[in-house]
Design an enzyme around this catalytic site. Structure first.
Site, PDB file in Angstrom:
ATOM      1  N   ASP A   1     -16.122  10.295   4.889  1.00 54.18           N
ATOM      2  CA  ASP A   1     -15.060   9.287   4.991  1.00 54.18           C
ATOM      3  C   ASP A   1     -13.753   9.998   5.320  1.00 54.18           C
ATOM      4  OD1 ASP A   1     -14.857   6.121   3.945  1.00 54.18           O
ATOM      5  OD2 ASP A   1     -12.940   7.190   3.982  1.00 54.18           O
TER       6      ASP A   1
ATOM      7  N   ARG B   1       0.817  -1.231   0.000  1.00 46.11           N
ATOM      8  CA  ARG B   1       0.000   0.000   0.000  1.00 46.11           C
ATOM      9  C   ARG B   1       0.848   1.279   0.000  1.00 46.11           C
ATOM     10  NH1 ARG B   1      -5.164  -0.712   2.877  1.00 46.11           N
ATOM     11  NH2 ARG B   1      -6.016  -2.664   2.143  1.00 46.11           N
TER      12      ARG B   1
END
Ligand SMILES: C[S@@+](CC[C@H](N)C(=O)[O-])C[C@H]1O[C@@H](n2cnc3c(N)ncnc32)[C@H](O)[C@@H]1O
Length: 275
Positions: free
Chosen positions: A140, A32
């Site tokens: 979010d 990631r």
């Protein structure tokens, strides 16, 4: 990556988002964070950890945290909460004074499928709700997913997951291999960046809150803190939906399962009316 570097990154991500990275997640950091290493010309995760501890590291810390969020979502995910919502909205509307808006919050909305699923249900129920205005808020932590939600454009794969074909035809316009949500549905939802760990007092109260498939990443004290902050935002007869693997049992007594619901993930405030 050295244990100290892992610890620096994991501590930072936990403080900023609540997400707990177990020591078995080293591989996840490698994959990631590879883009961030490249962009910042860093030789590896040890160099990244050192940079995160330096001055002026705020944008980097934010990027690292956002890169370690998991943003999996789909339309009408798990089905049941949305079926339940169809039954609950007319009752909530009937209980409100004329002209009062129904307010629905998709907290941890990822790329917007949850909020748009709610918008499709509201659109279906328009006649039953007697033209009552409604407001859907999607928030979010990750700016990237919020931007995608705002765009309202989905891939063929995304619209094939959980979205009935009639809904696709009714509410989306095809643009090559992508699908654009209709302007009418887009206008029903407001998306903004928001951290579940923040104070939500300024957001007002909600009839319905979705907080699904995010608590699983938090430890028990963080789950309690987040759930109790959401309980504070829920109207007495409002409903909170959690993900299928999430529960309040053993975490907080401020929220209780709605009577008659088999799963433990359709909740009301403890003082709320049953049924
Ligand atoms: C697996 S997705 C769930 C999306 C949607 N609720 C669903 O069930 O399909 C989890 C989302 O939680 C977000 N998230 C993680 N920590 C957060 C926090 N502290 N505040 C707000 N959002 C957070 C992630 O960015 C991610 O988009």
């Amino acid at each position: 990556m050295s244990p100290a570097a892992f610890n620096t990154i994991a501590t930072l991500v936990r403080a900023r988002s609540g997400i707990v990275l177990g020591e078995d997640k080293g591989y996840m950091l490698d994959t990631r964070l590879s883009g961030i290493l490249r962009e910042n010309r860093l030789s590896g995760l040890d160099a990244l950890a050192a940079k995160l501890q330096g001055v002026g590291a705020e944008p980097l810390a934010r990027a690292v945290t956002e890169a370690l969020t998991t943003n999996e979502s789909s339309f009408f995910r798990d089905g049941k909460p949305f079926d339940h919502l169809r039954g609950v909205l007319p009752k909530l509307a009937a209980a409100r004074s004329p002209g009062q808006r129904l307010r629905i919050w998709s907290a941890a909305c990822s790329t917007g499928q949850e909020a748009y699923s709610v918008a499709m249900i509201l659109s279906d129920l328009a006649a039953q709700l007697g033209g009552r205005p409604a407001e859907i808020l999607g928030t979010d932590l990750s700016r990237e997913v919020v931007a995608r939600a705002q765009e309202g454009v989905f891939t063929q794969f995304e619209v094939q997951r959980g979205l009935p074909i009639q809904m696709l035809v009714k509410h989306f316009r095809q643009d090559g291999t992508r699908w654009q949500i209709s302007p009418a549905l887009r206008a029903m939802v407001r998306f903004e960046q928001g951290n579940l760990l923040d104070n939500h007092a300024g957001r007002g109260s909600f009839d319905v809150i979705f907080c699904r498939n995010v608590l699983i990443y938090f430890d028990a004290p963080t789950k309690r803190r987040v759930l109790e902050a959401l309980a504070d935002r829920l109207l007495p007869d409002g409903v909170l939906y959690l993900g299928g693997a999430e529960t309040v049992l053993g975490i907080t007594e401020r929220l209780v399962p709605v009577t008659g619901e088999r799963g433990p993930h359709v909740l009301r405030g403890r003082q709320g009316a049953a049924g």
